[in-house]
Design an enzyme around this catalytic site. Structure first.
Site, PDB file in Angstrom:
ATOM      1  N   HIS A 155      37.828  51.392 -94.419  1.00  0.00           N
ATOM      2  CA  HIS A 155      38.443  50.089 -94.725  1.00  0.00           C
ATOM      3  C   HIS A 155      39.202  49.532 -93.514  1.00  0.00           C
ATOM      4  CE1 HIS A 155      37.801  51.230 -99.016  1.00  0.00           C
ATOM      5  NE2 HIS A 155      38.153  52.413 -98.563  1.00  0.00           N
ATOM      6  N   SER A 276      37.820  33.027 -68.813  1.00  0.00           N
ATOM      7  CA  SER A 276      37.938  31.759 -69.526  1.00  0.00           C
ATOM      8  C   SER A 276      38.093  30.635 -68.506  1.00  0.00           C
ATOM      9  CB  SER A 276      39.166  31.808 -70.439  1.00  0.00           C
ATOM     10  OG  SER A 276      39.655  30.504 -70.696  1.00  0.00           O
ATOM     11  N   LYS A 282      42.489  35.636 -69.224  1.00  0.00           N
ATOM     12  CA  LYS A 282      41.515  36.194 -70.155  1.00  0.00           C
ATOM     13  C   LYS A 282      40.418  37.034 -69.524  1.00  0.00           C
ATOM     14  CE  LYS A 282      40.756  34.536 -74.080  1.00  0.00           C
ATOM     15  NZ  LYS A 282      40.833  35.167 -75.376  1.00  0.00           N
ATOM     16  N   GLU A 289      29.792  40.318 -77.768  1.00  0.00           N
ATOM     17  CA  GLU A 289      29.785  39.225 -78.742  1.00  0.00           C
ATOM     18  C   GLU A 289      28.399  38.596 -78.854  1.00  0.00           C
ATOM     19  OE1 GLU A 289      33.404  36.561 -78.410  1.00  0.00           O
ATOM     20  OE2 GLU A 289      33.751  37.917 -76.734  1.00  0.00           O
TER      21      GLU A 289
END
Ligand code: ARG
Length: 463
Positions: A155, A276, A282, A289
């Protein structure tokens, strides 16, 4: 002039040509198409259907066409519709009348069934290598992390301590099943359809087995209707691909999560991260992804094929021309994803200290305390209750179990003795789980050796 112009009195509308043509996407099968034609022509000559001289001329012509295509000296045209008729048109242009004999006892329906099979088979062999390379990467990483303690989750809540090697080997198992599925798909794909003609075979005395042998198939297809209307192999490939991408996607999800400041379990290498355009600080795990994102398109390809085929009456229908873009997209996506995944993983830096610290919190040793009480004679369900109360006390007093003094433990159960502290030591909790399939470093080390043996065996499978 069209290769099928005889029955027509007027030319195709340009709109028809554009809409009907598949050359824009099926041209990538040119080398398989040529190989199939060479095998077919050899067989026609062997059976006395064309002369040896004609065969020689046809084969030489086809080989030259291949060379010229690869040198960029020939251009496919929409007028010739698809890869099959483009190549046949080139051949007739090159060698004249004899070129018109190549299509004897053959239809584009069995020809395309052959080409897609040949193309997919070549790609499967490449994908197999890439998959094995990723598995090897997992094994080499696992070998480095047998003692890297980390929390295991259910979980997404801390559950029980494990080690990173065990976690990595879980992915090895998934990819191992994928490899088996891929091999299985190849087995059923490996049937040679030529000789099925348009749908009803041919009256010519063909030697299908000769063609089968020339093209390296294990069997010939057994039913002409099925052979030209079957795309199960493409669907099976996309099923394999969907499941494999699902695995890569889950792995990606974990790498993305683990690279957050909040987790800090892993740092992706600069070479496999991106920045970024606005936020200077970043460093994003874009590759992981994208693999996660591309999984969706592969599912889409599978759905395209299933939907494409679901209502088609036997045998060939032009709808089936739509199989290629979905299949090729799945192939390209799987290959690209595998190619980037292995080095991305290999160069990732796993932060052992952070993982170890995370394993200390969250009561990952609570089950072990219950097991300890069971060993001292308590029934497991009662032990569960006792430990639950101890955990609640710790939460209320901002402590972890192993910080409680012995007297406190004994308030929860008089069975607790001073050996409880070594029992609750987190690395000891992992080391104790020596059950086959469990995470104890010595068990994982054995699993690793087995995995290495299995992979070696899979690699050696000769075709
Ligand atoms: N380009 C076609 C395809 O991809 C080849 C087969 C066409 N056969 C036909 N009878 N129109 O399916």
């Amino acid at each position: 002039m069209k290769l099928w112009s005889g029955r027509f009195t007027r030319e195709s509308d340009r709109l028809t040509e554009d809409f009907n043509a598949s050359i824009a996407f099926d041209s990538r099968m040119y080398s398989q198409d040529i190989a199939g034609s060479i095998a077919h022509a050899s067989m026609l000559a062997k059976q006395g259907i064309i002369s040896d001289a004609d065969k020689e001329l046809i084969i030489k012509g086809l080989q030259e066409i291949k060379t010229e295509l690869e040198a960029g000296q020939l251009e496919f045209t929409v007028e010739a519709e698809d890869v099959h008729m483009n190549i046949e048109t080139f051949l007739i242009r090159k060698i004249g009348e004899v070129g018109k004999k190549l299509h004897t006892a053959r239809s584009r329906n069995d020809q395309v069934a052959l080409d897609v099979r040949l193309y997919l088979r070549d790609e499967i062999d490449e994908i197999r290598e890439l998959l094995i390379k990723l598995q090897e990467t997992l094994l080499s990483l696992a070998a480095d992390h047998l003692e890297t303690i980390m929390p295991g989750y259910t979980h997404l809540q801390k559950a029980q301590p494990i080690n990173l090697a065990h976690h990595l080997l879980a992915y090895f198992e998934m990819l191992g099943r994928d490899l088996e599925r891929l091999d299985d798909c190849r087995k059923r794909l490996n049937y040679m359809p030529l000789g099925s003609g348009a749908l009803a075979g041919t009256g010519f005395n063909l030697d299908r087995d000769f063609v089968r042998e020339q093209l390296g198939f294990t069997h010939i297809t057994r039913n002409s209707l099925d052979a030209v209307s079957d795309r199960d192999f493409a669907i099976e490939f996309c099923s394999f691909a969907s499941i494999m991408m699902m695995h890569l996607s889950r792995f990606s999800e974990e790498l993305i999560l683990w690279s957050t400041e909040e987790f800090s379990f892993v740092e992706m290498d600069d070479a496999f991260s991106t920045g970024s355009s606005i936020m200077p600080q970043k460093k994003n795990p874009d590759l992981a992804e994208l693999v996660r994102g591309k999984t969706g398109r592969v599912y889409g390809d599978l759905m395209t094929l299933l939907t494409l085929m679901k209502s088609l009456p036997l045998a060939y229908n032009k709808d089936m021309q739509e199989d290629k873009e979905a299949l090729f997209d799945a192939l390209d996506t799987v290959k690209k994803s595998l190619i980037v995944f292995a080095p991305m993983l290999q160069t990732a830096r796993f932060r052992k200290e952070k993982m170890a610290v995370a394993a200390l919190g969250g009561f990952t040793n609570a089950t072990d305390l219950a097991d300890y009480l069971v060993n001292k004679g308590l029934a497991f369900r009662d032990a569960h209750e006792v430990v639950g109360r101890a955990v609640l006390f710790c939460i209320e007093n901002k402590k972890v179990l192993e910080e409680l003094p012995l007297e406190k433990f004994q308030e929860f159960s008089p069975l607790v003795e001073s050996d409880v502290f070594t029992y609750l030591d987190v690395p000891a909790c992992v080391a104790r789980r020596r059950v086959p399939g469990g995470p104890a470093p010595e068990t994982v080390a054995k699993a690793l050796v087995e995995a290495q043996d299995n992979l070696r065996r899979m690699k050696d499978v000769s075709r």
